[in-house]
Design a protein around this motif. Structure first.
Motif, PDB file in Angstrom:
ATOM      1  N   ALA A  89       7.412  -2.895 -13.898  1.00 45.32           N
ATOM      2  CA  ALA A  89       6.839  -1.861 -14.760  1.00 45.32           C
ATOM      3  C   ALA A  89       5.375  -1.564 -14.435  1.00 45.32           C
ATOM      4  O   ALA A  89       4.829  -0.540 -14.852  1.00 45.32           O
ATOM      5  N   ARG A 119      -1.739  -8.027  -4.972  1.00 45.11           N
ATOM      6  CA  ARG A 119      -2.335  -7.086  -5.920  1.00 45.11           C
ATOM      7  C   ARG A 119      -3.538  -7.674  -6.628  1.00 45.11           C
ATOM      8  O   ARG A 119      -4.440  -6.970  -7.015  1.00 45.11           O
ATOM      9  N   THR A 178      13.456 -10.748  -8.537  1.00 46.55           N
ATOM     10  CA  THR A 178      11.995 -10.631  -8.539  1.00 46.55           C
ATOM     11  C   THR A 178      11.373 -11.745  -7.718  1.00 46.55           C
ATOM     12  O   THR A 178      10.212 -12.075  -7.896  1.00 46.55           O
TER      13      THR A 178
HETATM   14  N1  LIG Z   1       3.786   5.711  -9.631  1.00 47.34           N
HETATM   15  C1  LIG Z   1       3.210   4.640 -10.146  1.00 47.34           C
HETATM   16  N2  LIG Z   1       3.429   3.437  -9.590  1.00 47.34           N
HETATM   17  C2  LIG Z   1       2.824   2.365 -10.145  1.00 47.34           C
HETATM   18  C3  LIG Z   1       2.006   2.464 -11.285  1.00 47.34           C
HETATM   19  N3  LIG Z   1       1.566   1.231 -11.618  1.00 47.34           N
HETATM   20  C4  LIG Z   1       2.113   0.380 -10.724  1.00 47.34           C
HETATM   21  N4  LIG Z   1       2.868   1.048  -9.835  1.00 47.34           N
HETATM   22  C5  LIG Z   1       3.625   0.514  -8.690  1.00 47.34           C
HETATM   23  O1  LIG Z   1       4.785  -0.123  -9.178  1.00 47.34           O
HETATM   24  C6  LIG Z   1       5.126  -1.260  -8.380  1.00 47.34           C
HETATM   25  C7  LIG Z   1       5.256  -2.504  -9.240  1.00 47.34           C
HETATM   26  O2  LIG Z   1       3.977  -2.800  -9.776  1.00 47.34           O
HETATM   27  P1  LIG Z   1       3.605  -4.263 -10.290  1.00 47.34           P
HETATM   28  O3  LIG Z   1       2.224  -4.153 -10.854  1.00 47.34           O
HETATM   29  O4  LIG Z   1       3.862  -5.261  -9.252  1.00 47.34           O
HETATM   30  O5  LIG Z   1       4.667  -4.427 -11.423  1.00 47.34           O
HETATM   31  P2  LIG Z   1       5.029  -5.757 -12.223  1.00 47.34           P
HETATM   32  O6  LIG Z   1       5.503  -5.294 -13.551  1.00 47.34           O
HETATM   33  O7  LIG Z   1       3.900  -6.711 -12.183  1.00 47.34           O
HETATM   34  O8  LIG Z   1       6.238  -6.325 -11.367  1.00 47.34           O
HETATM   35  P3  LIG Z   1       6.928  -7.795 -11.476  1.00 47.34           P
HETATM   36  O9  LIG Z   1       5.826  -8.771 -11.734  1.00 47.34           O
HETATM   37  O10 LIG Z   1       7.589  -7.951 -10.163  1.00 47.34           O
HETATM   38  O11 LIG Z   1       7.896  -7.687 -12.620  1.00 47.34           O
HETATM   39  C8  LIG Z   1       4.029  -1.360  -7.332  1.00 47.34           C
HETATM   40  O12 LIG Z   1       4.480  -0.747  -6.160  1.00 47.34           O
HETATM   41  C9  LIG Z   1       2.892  -0.581  -7.957  1.00 47.34           C
HETATM   42  O13 LIG Z   1       2.018  -0.042  -6.989  1.00 47.34           O
HETATM   43  C10 LIG Z   1       1.797   3.756 -11.851  1.00 47.34           C
HETATM   44  O14 LIG Z   1       1.104   3.943 -12.846  1.00 47.34           O
HETATM   45  N5  LIG Z   1       2.433   4.790 -11.235  1.00 47.34           N
END
Ligand SMILES: Nc1nc2c(ncn2[C@@H]2O[C@H](COP(=O)(O)OP(=O)(O)OP(=O)(O)O)[C@@H](O)[C@H]2O)c(=O)[nH]1
Ligand SMILES: [Mg+2]
Length: 317
Positions: A57, A99, A89
Motif C-alpha cells: 500500500a 527505501r 511479501t
Molecule cells: N503510484 C504510486 N506508487 C506508490 C505510492 N507510494 C508508494 N508507491 C509505490 O508502491 C510500491 C510499494 O511501496 P512500499 O512503500 O514498499 O509499500 P509497503 O506497504 O511498505 O509494502 P510491504 O511492506 O511490502 O507491504 C513501491 O513501488 C512504491 O514506490 C504512491 O503514492 N503512488
C-alpha cells in the motif's frame, strides 16, 4: 558487557548497544527481563505511531517521508519494520532497506527490521519490547510498520498511541479493511497512491462506512481520511498534522492514559499466558498427555478429564 553496562549505553543512545539490546529481547535470552527492568525509568517519553495496511500500500514509502518531515522538526525517529515471512511479501525486507536508505544514514533515525520467524505471538511481544528499548534510548517518535494481515500484526499496530491504516484507491479496499479488522484499529486512514484513479471515490466510500459507525458519544473521535501520494511526497504534512490532532484529542480527553493502560493490561495478560504455557508443559506432563491419548481414543476417559487432571483439578484415575 554486563546487563548494567548495556542498559547504561542504551540510555545514552549508543546505536550498537541499542542493536544488541533489541537482539537480546528478540532471542528471548535470559537477560531480556533484567535489561528491561534496568531501563524502565527511562521509558514513557516516546510517542508511538503504528502504520499498517495491506501489502504494497506504500507503508514504507509513507514511513520514510513522514520520518523526513519529523526530522526536519528536530525530533528523532526510530522505526520498527515487522516483515512477515509470507511468500508473497518475502522481498519486503530488502525493499524496505532500500527505501529506508535515505533516512537510515541520518544519526537521528534508527531503523530495525524484525522478522516473523514462525511464532507470531512471540513477535508481537518482542516488537513491543524493542519499542520500549528505543523509547529508553531517547527517541522522540517510535514508528511500527506492519503489514495488516493476521492478528499479531494488528496487535503490534494497536500497541501505538496513534494507529494509521494505509489503503489504496482500488475498489474493495475499504471492504477488505472491514473484513480484516483494520477498520477497528484505525485512528485515521490514509488513502495513498492518490495519483491513481478512484482515490476520491475510495475516500467517500470510507467516510460513508465511518459515518455509519458514529456513536454520538460526547467526546467521540471520528477517524479522519487523508489522501497522500507518498512516492511524490504529497500529503505527508497533513498526516503529521493529524497525528498531532489525535494526540491532542487523547491528551484532552484523558484517553491517552486509558489507552496506555489497556495496552499494558493486554501485554501483561499475554506474558502471563506465555509464562504459564512455558512452565506448564514439563516433560512429565507432556508424557502424561501422550500416554493418556490411547485411553481417550478407546473411550476409557474423556479429554475433559485429562485436562482437569493435568491442571491438578482432578485426582488421577
Ligand atoms: N503510484 C504510486 N506508487 C506508490 C505510492 N507510494 C508508494 N508507491 C509505490 O508502491 C510500491 C510499494 O511501496 P512500499 O512503500 O514498499 O509499500 P509497503 O506497504 O511498505 O509494502 P510491504 O511492506 O511490502 O507491504 C513501491 O513501488 C512504491 O514506490 C504512491 O503514492 N503512488
Ligand atoms: Mg513495507
Amino acid at each position: 558487557m554486563t546487563t548494567a553496562d548495556l542498559a547504561t549505553r542504551v540510555s545514552e543512545g549508543d546505536r550498537r548497544a541499542i542493536a544488541r539490546a533489541i537482539s537480546t529481547v528478540e532471542n528471548d535470552s535470559q537477560n531480556a527481563g533484567a535489561l528491561l527492568h534496568r531501563l524502565v525509568k527511562k521509558m514513557g517519553n516516546a510517542y508511538r505511531i503504528g502504520i499498517t495496511g495491506p501489502p504494497g500500500a506504500g507503508k514504507s514509502t509513507l514511513t520514510s517521508e513522514l520520518t523526513k518531515l519529523i526530522r526536519s522538526l528536530g525530533k528523532t525517529v526510530a522505526i520498527i519494520a515487522v516483515d512477515p515471512t509470507s511468500p508473497f511479501t518475502g522481498g519486503a525486507l530488502l525493499g524496505d532497506r532500500i527505501r529506508m536508505q535515505d533516512v537510515s544514514m541520518d544519526e537521528g533515525v534508527y531503523v530495525r527490521s524484525m522478522a516473523t520467524r514462525g511464532s507470531l505471538g512471540g513477535l508481537s511481544a518482542k516488537a513491543k519490547d524493542a519499542a520500549d528499548i528505543l523509547d529508553a534510548a531517547g527517541f522522540d517518535i517510535v514508528i511500527f510498520e506492519t503489514v495488516g494481515v493476521g492478528q499479531s500484526e494488528l496487535d503490534i499496530a494497536k500497541a501505538a498511541d496513534t494507529t494509521i491504516v494505509v489503503l489504496v484507491p482500488e475498489s474493495g479496499d475499504a471492504v477488505q479493511a472491514m473484513k480484516s479488522g483494520l477498520m477497528e484499529i484505525a485512528d485515521f486512514f490514509v488513502v495513498n497512491k492518490s495519483d491513481r484513479e478512484g482515490a476520491e471515490q475510495a475516500v467517500r466510500a470510507l467516510k460513508t462506512i465511518l459515518t455509519m459507525r458514529v456513536t454520538h458519544a460526547a467526546d467521540e473521535w471520528i477517524p479522519p481520511v487523508i489522501q497522500t501520494t507518498a512516492s511524490k511526497n504529497v500529503g505527508i504534512e497533513k498526516v503529521w498534522e493529524t497525528v498531532q490532532k489525535h494526540r491532542e484529542y487523547l491528551d484532552s480527553t484523558g484517553q491517552f492514559l486509558v489507552r496506555r493502560k489497556s495496552r499494558e493490561r493486554e501485554r501483561v495478560r499475554e506474558l502471563v499466558e506465555a509464562i504459564l504455557h512455558f512452565d506448564f508443559w514439563t516433560p512429565e506432563r507432556t508424557k502424561t498427555l501422550e500416554t493418556e491419548l490411547d485411553r481417550i481414543i478407546s473411550r476409557e476417559r474423556t479429554s475433559f478429564d485429562l485436562a482437569q487432571e493435568l491442571v491438578g483439578k482432578l485426582k488421577p484415575g
